[in-house]
Enzyme design. Structure first.
Site, short mmCIF file in Angstrom:
data_model
loop_
_atom_site.label_atom_id
_atom_site.label_comp_id
_atom_site.label_asym_id
_atom_site.label_seq_id
_atom_site.Cartn_x
_atom_site.Cartn_y
_atom_site.Cartn_z
N GLN A 70 0.85 -1.19 0.00
CA GLN A 70 0.00 0.00 0.00
C GLN A 70 0.90 1.25 0.00
OE1 GLN A 70 -3.60 -0.56 2.87
NE2 GLN A 70 -1.94 -1.82 3.66
N HIS A 76 -1.29 1.47 -4.48
CA HIS A 76 -1.68 2.87 -4.26
C HIS A 76 -0.79 3.82 -5.04
CE1 HIS A 76 -3.81 1.83 -0.20
NE2 HIS A 76 -4.51 1.48 -1.24
N1 APR Z 1 6.75 -2.28 12.91
C1 APR Z 1 5.61 -2.92 12.56
N2 APR Z 1 4.40 -2.30 12.46
C2 APR Z 1 4.38 -0.98 12.75
C3 APR Z 1 5.52 -0.25 13.12
C4 APR Z 1 6.75 -0.95 13.20
N3 APR Z 1 7.89 -0.35 13.55
N4 APR Z 1 5.15 1.03 13.37
C5 APR Z 1 3.83 1.11 13.13
N5 APR Z 1 3.36 -0.10 12.77
C6 APR Z 1 1.97 -0.48 12.41
C7 APR Z 1 0.94 0.22 13.28
O1 APR Z 1 0.65 -0.56 14.42
C8 APR Z 1 -0.26 0.26 12.33
O2 APR Z 1 -1.05 -0.91 12.47
O3 APR Z 1 1.76 -0.02 11.11
C9 APR Z 1 0.37 0.28 10.94
C10 APR Z 1 0.26 1.63 10.24
O4 APR Z 1 -1.11 1.86 10.00
P1 APR Z 1 -1.54 3.13 9.12
O5 APR Z 1 -0.84 4.32 9.63
O6 APR Z 1 -3.03 3.11 9.05
O7 APR Z 1 -0.92 2.82 7.67
P2 APR Z 1 -1.49 1.84 6.56
O8 APR Z 1 -2.21 0.68 7.19
O9 APR Z 1 -0.37 1.51 5.65
O10 APR Z 1 -2.56 2.76 5.79
C11 APR Z 1 -3.18 2.19 4.67
O11 APR Z 1 -4.25 4.29 4.17
O12 APR Z 1 -3.95 6.55 4.15
C12 APR Z 1 -4.05 5.44 3.35
O13 APR Z 1 -3.10 5.14 1.24
C13 APR Z 1 -2.79 5.26 2.60
O14 APR Z 1 -1.62 3.25 2.08
C14 APR Z 1 -2.22 3.96 3.13
C15 APR Z 1 -3.45 3.26 3.65
#
Ligand code: APR
Length: 232
Positions: free
Chosen positions: A88, A106
């Site tokens: 993503q 994305h």
């Molecule tokens: N190691 C593992 N996981 C981690 C770490 C880490 N060091 N730091 C954060 N996380 C996890 C968090 O616990 C959370 O579940 O990564 C996840 C990040 O979640 P989001 O910020 O929601 O990001 P994501 O899931 O990639 O968002 C999906 O939403 O905004 C849109 O297009 C955008 O691609 C993105 C999509």
């Protein structure tokens, strides 16, 4: 065993790229309606270009981490089936960590798109509303990023991979955004085992068969080394 991996912002968090929905996340600093929707771009293209120019610069200054490298090792070393890597993320840290054939559902910060003729090219470091399209000359250039309300890329290919996968692994994503958040369920229905590698339990719609929690730079290499050793 065919493995399908889905990554999110958490896999790049320890490279300093930040995430979206955690405290200090990108969506706590910017209104996603202003910088990540077609309507926001139509209202203020300069603001949107500035937002992605900053993310492009941030990405250039970041380095792939142990999780990116481990997934590339898995791709290169796994001989018991295929390893497909769907992300993503719009950064290029998987590629800079050695991964190949990464499916960017994305879009990518490193690519530009002409809204007038559909031409795509490698994005310059900084984009501006007045940039002419290299193909048609129209001043209709935009980041080649899938915004909210737009259809993710490569969905047919992803559905085919999910239908044939034996192990689905979700890494570093909160399970907030569809269709990606529904992939684990689709894989399970197709008969796959599901594994979550994340900092904490995600909000996805189904429990995973197995889950390991901790920083991706530790739990992803551990899992990869286990898998590669197990096939010896
Ligand atoms: N190691 C593992 N996981 C981690 C770490 C880490 N060091 N730091 C954060 N996380 C996890 C968090 O616990 C959370 O579940 O990564 C996840 C990040 O979640 P989001 O910020 O929601 O990001 P994501 O899931 O990639 O968002 C999906 O939403 O905004 C849109 O297009 C955008 O691609 C993105 C999509």
């Amino acid at each position: 065993m065919n493995i399908v991996i889905l990554t999110g912002a958490g896999v790049s968090a320890e490279s300093g790229l930040g995430t979206f929905r955690e405290k200090d996340g990108l969506w706590t600093k910017y209104d996603l309606n202003e910088v990540a929707t077609p309507q926001g771009f139509a209202r203020n293209p300069a603001l949107v270009h500035d937002f992605y120019n900053a993310r492009r610069a941030n990405c250039r200054g970041a380095a792939p981490n142990a999780a990116h490298h481990a997934l590339a090792r898995l791709q290169a070393g796994y001989t018991k089936g295929s390893v497909s890597l769907i992300t993503q993320n719009v950064d290029d840290l998987h590629e800079r960590g050695g991964a190949t054939g990464v499916i960017h559902m994305h879009g990518e910060l490193s690519r530009a798109l002409c809204a007038a003729c559909g031409h795509r090219w490698d994005a310059p470091q900084a984009m501006a509303p007045e940039d002419p399209c290299p193909a048609c000359g129209a001043q209709a250039t935009r980041p080649d990023i899938v915004w909210f309300g737009e259809f993710p890329y490569h969905m047919e290919r992803i559905e085919t991979l999910l239908a044939a996968c034996d192990l689905f692994v979700s890494i570093g994503t909160s399970g907030n955004v569809y269709p990606a958040a529904g992939f684990a369920e689709e894989a399970r229905i197709a008969g796959a085992r599901t594994l979550e590698l994340n900092l904490e339990p995600s909000e996805g719609m189904i429990p995973f068969d197995e889950a390991r929690y901790g920083p991706a730079t530790r739990i992803v290499p551990d899992w990869v080394e286990e898998l590669l050793a197990g096939q010896a």
